[in-house]
Design a protein around this motif. Structure first.
Motif, PDB file in Angstrom:
ATOM      1  N   SER A   1       0.970  -1.192   0.157  1.00 32.16           N
ATOM      2  CA  SER A   1       0.129  -0.005   0.089  1.00 32.16           C
ATOM      3  C   SER A   1       0.944   1.402  -0.093  1.00 32.16           C
ATOM      4  CB  SER A   1      -0.880   0.063   1.132  1.00 32.16           C
ATOM      5  OG  SER A   1      -1.815   1.060   1.252  1.00 32.16           O
ATOM      6  N   PRO A   2       0.463   2.145  -1.020  1.00 32.37           N
ATOM      7  CA  PRO A   2      -0.568   2.091  -1.712  1.00 32.37           C
ATOM      8  C   PRO A   2      -0.407   1.451  -3.079  1.00 32.37           C
ATOM      9  CG  PRO A   2       0.535   4.316  -1.861  1.00 32.37           C
ATOM     10  CD  PRO A   2       0.953   3.541  -0.712  1.00 32.37           C
ATOM     11  N   TRP A   3      -1.360   0.978  -3.663  1.00 35.27           N
ATOM     12  CA  TRP A   3      -1.404   0.210  -4.992  1.00 35.27           C
ATOM     13  C   TRP A   3      -1.927   1.059  -5.998  1.00 35.27           C
ATOM     14  CZ3 TRP A   3      -0.690  -5.735  -4.935  1.00 35.27           C
ATOM     15  CH2 TRP A   3      -0.972  -6.277  -6.311  1.00 35.27           C
ATOM     16  N   LEU A   4      -1.272   0.946  -7.181  1.00 38.39           N
ATOM     17  CA  LEU A   4      -1.733   1.978  -7.907  1.00 38.39           C
ATOM     18  C   LEU A   4      -2.096   1.172  -9.413  1.00 38.39           C
ATOM     19  CD1 LEU A   4      -2.158   5.127  -9.177  1.00 38.39           C
ATOM     20  CD2 LEU A   4       0.100   4.855 -10.190  1.00 38.39           C
ATOM     21  N   ASP A   5      -3.562   1.014  -9.655  1.00 39.95           N
ATOM     22  CA  ASP A   5      -3.798   0.239 -11.040  1.00 39.95           C
ATOM     23  C   ASP A   5      -4.271   0.977 -12.027  1.00 39.95           C
ATOM     24  OD1 ASP A   5      -4.308  -2.443 -12.057  1.00 39.95           O
ATOM     25  OD2 ASP A   5      -6.273  -2.066 -11.674  1.00 39.95           O
ATOM     26  N   LEU A   6      -3.580   0.837 -13.032  1.00 38.28           N
ATOM     27  CA  LEU A   6      -3.599   1.838 -14.255  1.00 38.28           C
ATOM     28  C   LEU A   6      -4.464   1.103 -15.169  1.00 38.28           C
ATOM     29  CD1 LEU A   6       0.302   2.611 -14.616  1.00 38.28           C
ATOM     30  CD2 LEU A   6      -1.202   3.821 -13.188  1.00 38.28           C
ATOM     31  N   GLY A   7      -5.548   2.016 -15.690  1.00 39.20           N
ATOM     32  CA  GLY A   7      -6.433   1.488 -16.771  1.00 39.20           C
ATOM     33  C   GLY A   7      -7.325   0.458 -16.135  1.00 39.20           C
ATOM     34  N   THR A   8      -7.608   0.584 -15.092  1.00 41.91           N
ATOM     35  CA  THR A   8      -8.460  -0.488 -14.491  1.00 41.91           C
ATOM     36  C   THR A   8      -9.548  -1.027 -15.020  1.00 41.91           C
ATOM     37  OG1 THR A   8      -7.837   0.382 -12.227  1.00 41.91           O
ATOM     38  CG2 THR A   8      -9.642  -1.123 -12.099  1.00 41.91           C
ATOM     39  N   GLY A   9     -10.378  -0.198 -15.964  1.00 38.71           N
ATOM     40  CA  GLY A   9     -11.220  -0.729 -16.742  1.00 38.71           C
ATOM     41  C   GLY A   9     -12.500  -1.560 -15.915  1.00 38.71           C
ATOM     42  N   ALA A  10     -12.838  -2.657 -16.121  1.00 41.84           N
ATOM     43  CA  ALA A  10     -13.855  -3.311 -15.522  1.00 41.84           C
ATOM     44  C   ALA A  10     -13.477  -3.629 -14.151  1.00 41.84           C
ATOM     45  CB  ALA A  10     -14.245  -4.504 -16.303  1.00 41.84           C
TER      46      ALA A  10
ATOM     47  N   GLU B   1      -7.382  -3.816   3.533  1.00 39.54           N
ATOM     48  CA  GLU B   1      -6.700  -2.710   4.510  1.00 39.54           C
ATOM     49  C   GLU B   1      -5.765  -1.931   3.521  1.00 39.54           C
ATOM     50  OE1 GLU B   1      -4.075  -6.068   3.523  1.00 39.54           O
ATOM     51  OE2 GLU B   1      -5.983  -5.793   4.077  1.00 39.54           O
ATOM     52  N   CYS B   2      -5.480  -2.499   2.433  1.00 38.40           N
ATOM     53  CA  CYS B   2      -4.646  -1.714   1.318  1.00 38.40           C
ATOM     54  C   CYS B   2      -5.270  -0.645   0.697  1.00 38.40           C
ATOM     55  CB  CYS B   2      -4.254  -2.809   0.456  1.00 38.40           C
ATOM     56  SG  CYS B   2      -3.030  -2.163  -0.826  1.00 38.40           S
TER      57      CYS B   2
ATOM     58  N   VAL C   1      -3.055  12.817 -13.727  1.00 44.17           N
ATOM     59  CA  VAL C   1      -3.140  12.318 -12.244  1.00 44.17           C
ATOM     60  C   VAL C   1      -1.892  12.801 -11.548  1.00 44.17           C
ATOM     61  CG1 VAL C   1      -3.109  10.397 -10.503  1.00 44.17           C
ATOM     62  CG2 VAL C   1      -4.329  10.332 -12.857  1.00 44.17           C
ATOM     63  N   GLU C   2      -2.233  13.470 -10.276  1.00 49.91           N
ATOM     64  CA  GLU C   2      -1.113  14.071  -9.823  1.00 49.91           C
ATOM     65  C   GLU C   2      -0.115  12.975  -9.170  1.00 49.91           C
ATOM     66  OE1 GLU C   2      -0.764  16.432  -5.403  1.00 49.91           O
ATOM     67  OE2 GLU C   2      -2.668  15.892  -5.830  1.00 49.91           O
ATOM     68  N   THR C   3       1.207  13.445  -9.421  1.00 45.40           N
ATOM     69  CA  THR C   3       2.201  12.286  -8.864  1.00 45.40           C
ATOM     70  C   THR C   3       2.354  12.408  -7.409  1.00 45.40           C
ATOM     71  OG1 THR C   3       3.581  13.332 -10.893  1.00 45.40           O
ATOM     72  CG2 THR C   3       4.742  12.151  -8.982  1.00 45.40           C
ATOM     73  N   ARG C   4       2.501  10.984  -6.963  1.00 50.38           N
ATOM     74  CA  ARG C   4       2.660  10.576  -5.597  1.00 50.38           C
ATOM     75  C   ARG C   4       3.527   9.286  -5.759  1.00 50.38           C
ATOM     76  NH1 ARG C   4      -2.548   8.162  -2.635  1.00 50.38           N
ATOM     77  NH2 ARG C   4      -0.847   7.484  -1.358  1.00 50.38           N
ATOM     78  N   GLN C   5       4.107   8.897  -4.562  1.00 51.63           N
ATOM     79  CA  GLN C   5       4.764   7.640  -4.739  1.00 51.63           C
ATOM     80  C   GLN C   5       4.084   6.486  -4.157  1.00 51.63           C
ATOM     81  OE1 GLN C   5       8.605   8.818  -2.407  1.00 51.63           O
ATOM     82  NE2 GLN C   5       9.382   9.465  -4.461  1.00 51.63           N
ATOM     83  N   VAL C   6       4.113   5.404  -4.952  1.00 53.00           N
ATOM     84  CA  VAL C   6       3.404   4.113  -4.521  1.00 53.00           C
ATOM     85  C   VAL C   6       4.226   3.027  -4.258  1.00 53.00           C
ATOM     86  CG1 VAL C   6       1.248   5.117  -5.640  1.00 53.00           C
ATOM     87  CG2 VAL C   6       2.655   3.666  -6.922  1.00 53.00           C
ATOM     88  N   SER C   7       3.589   2.166  -3.784  1.00 52.01           N
ATOM     89  CA  SER C   7       4.313   0.623  -3.317  1.00 52.01           C
ATOM     90  C   SER C   7       4.286  -0.250  -4.680  1.00 52.01           C
ATOM     91  CB  SER C   7       4.141   0.233  -2.072  1.00 52.01           C
ATOM     92  OG  SER C   7       4.258   0.974  -0.814  1.00 52.01           O
ATOM     93  N   VAL C   8       3.321  -0.229  -5.119  1.00 55.19           N
ATOM     94  CA  VAL C   8       3.133  -1.302  -6.117  1.00 55.19           C
ATOM     95  C   VAL C   8       2.451  -0.513  -7.319  1.00 55.19           C
ATOM     96  CG1 VAL C   8       1.808  -3.242  -6.695  1.00 55.19           C
ATOM     97  CG2 VAL C   8       2.532  -3.195  -4.413  1.00 55.19           C
ATOM     98  N   ILE C   9       2.725  -0.954  -8.446  1.00 57.63           N
ATOM     99  CA  ILE C   9       1.860  -0.364  -9.656  1.00 57.63           C
ATOM    100  C   ILE C   9       1.634  -1.596 -10.617  1.00 57.63           C
ATOM    101  CG2 ILE C   9       2.277   0.902 -11.830  1.00 57.63           C
ATOM    102  CD1 ILE C   9       4.156   2.774 -10.422  1.00 57.63           C
ATOM    103  N   SER C  10       0.162  -1.577 -10.829  1.00 56.10           N
ATOM    104  CA  SER C  10      -0.149  -2.761 -11.734  1.00 56.10           C
ATOM    105  C   SER C  10      -0.916  -2.351 -12.984  1.00 56.10           C
ATOM    106  CB  SER C  10      -1.065  -3.870 -11.051  1.00 56.10           C
ATOM    107  OG  SER C  10      -2.366  -3.179 -10.623  1.00 56.10           O
TER     108      SER C  10
END
Length: 213
Positions: A72-81, A94-95, A132-141
């Protein structure tokens, strides 16, 4: 290799995150998806017959690559469905899961599903990624979002040297990684558990080669 709905459910059941409440959330997601798919084409109609294999486990297989304490935080790009974003949020409520999606009807669907599933820490960011505003994340999917080179160019600003990247890439995974020239990285390809021809690019990113370390 997981090939059937029965095998998909069995694999999911052995995940540490998949308790009774998580399974209930995922059951609800499948029901909501089938209902909404009659109004808008979220996923192919054929894939609904194998929804646990094609969408739920295909998303959940990313979790073992990320320790719970660093997810956490987990950033999911182009989540779609909602894949993998809603599945990750259902299994790790909790994430903080940030789902980026720019299409209006998809944004509305993601918000309805998130609220119905009680995912208080999940958030839909209804913007194009460039805005999207820049921020640091732990995971990118990112599941089928963009070619690897373009994807990194658009989203490296969210990454630190410790950020875990999880990029399902289908059969192009190894080729895209082989063609990656402009970045310093520790990426490798993991075999997908749900498709014998698909790979997942996993690892960390150090930065562009043309920039100082």
């Amino acid at each position: 290799m997981i090939e059937t709905e029965e095998q998909a459910r069995a694999w999911l059941a052995q995940l540490p995150e998949c308790d009774a409440e998580a399974l209930e959330r995922l059951e609800l997601l499948c029901a909501l998806l089938a209902e909404e798919n009659q109004r808008q084409n979220l996923v192919s109609a054929a894939s609904l017959d194998q929804v646990w294999l094609r969408h739920i486990v295909d998303s959940a297989q990313l979790l073992p690559h990320v320790p719970r304490e660093t997810s956490s935080p987990w950033l999911d790009l182009g989540t779609g469905a909602g894949f993998p974003g809603l599945v990750i949020a259902a299994l790790r409520p909790e994430c903080e899961v940030l789902m980026v999606e720019s299409r209006k009807r998809r944004i509305e669907w993601l918000d309805r599903a998130r609220i119905a599933m009680g995912l208080e820490r999940a958030q839909v960011i209804g913007q194009r990624l460039e805005m999207v505003e820049t921020r640091q994340v732990s995971v990118i999917s990112a599941r089928a979002f963009a070619p690897l080179e373009k994807l990194l160019a658009l989203s490296a600003r969210f990454s630190t040297s410790d950020t875990v990247w999880l990029l399902p890439k289908g059969r192009s995974a190894q080729q895209e990684l082989d063609d990656l020239r402009k970045w310093r990285h520790m990426f490798h390809v993991e075999q997908s558990l749900t498709d014998p021809q698909a790979g997942i690019i996993v690892g960390t990113l150090a930065g562009r080669k043309d920039k100082a370390k």
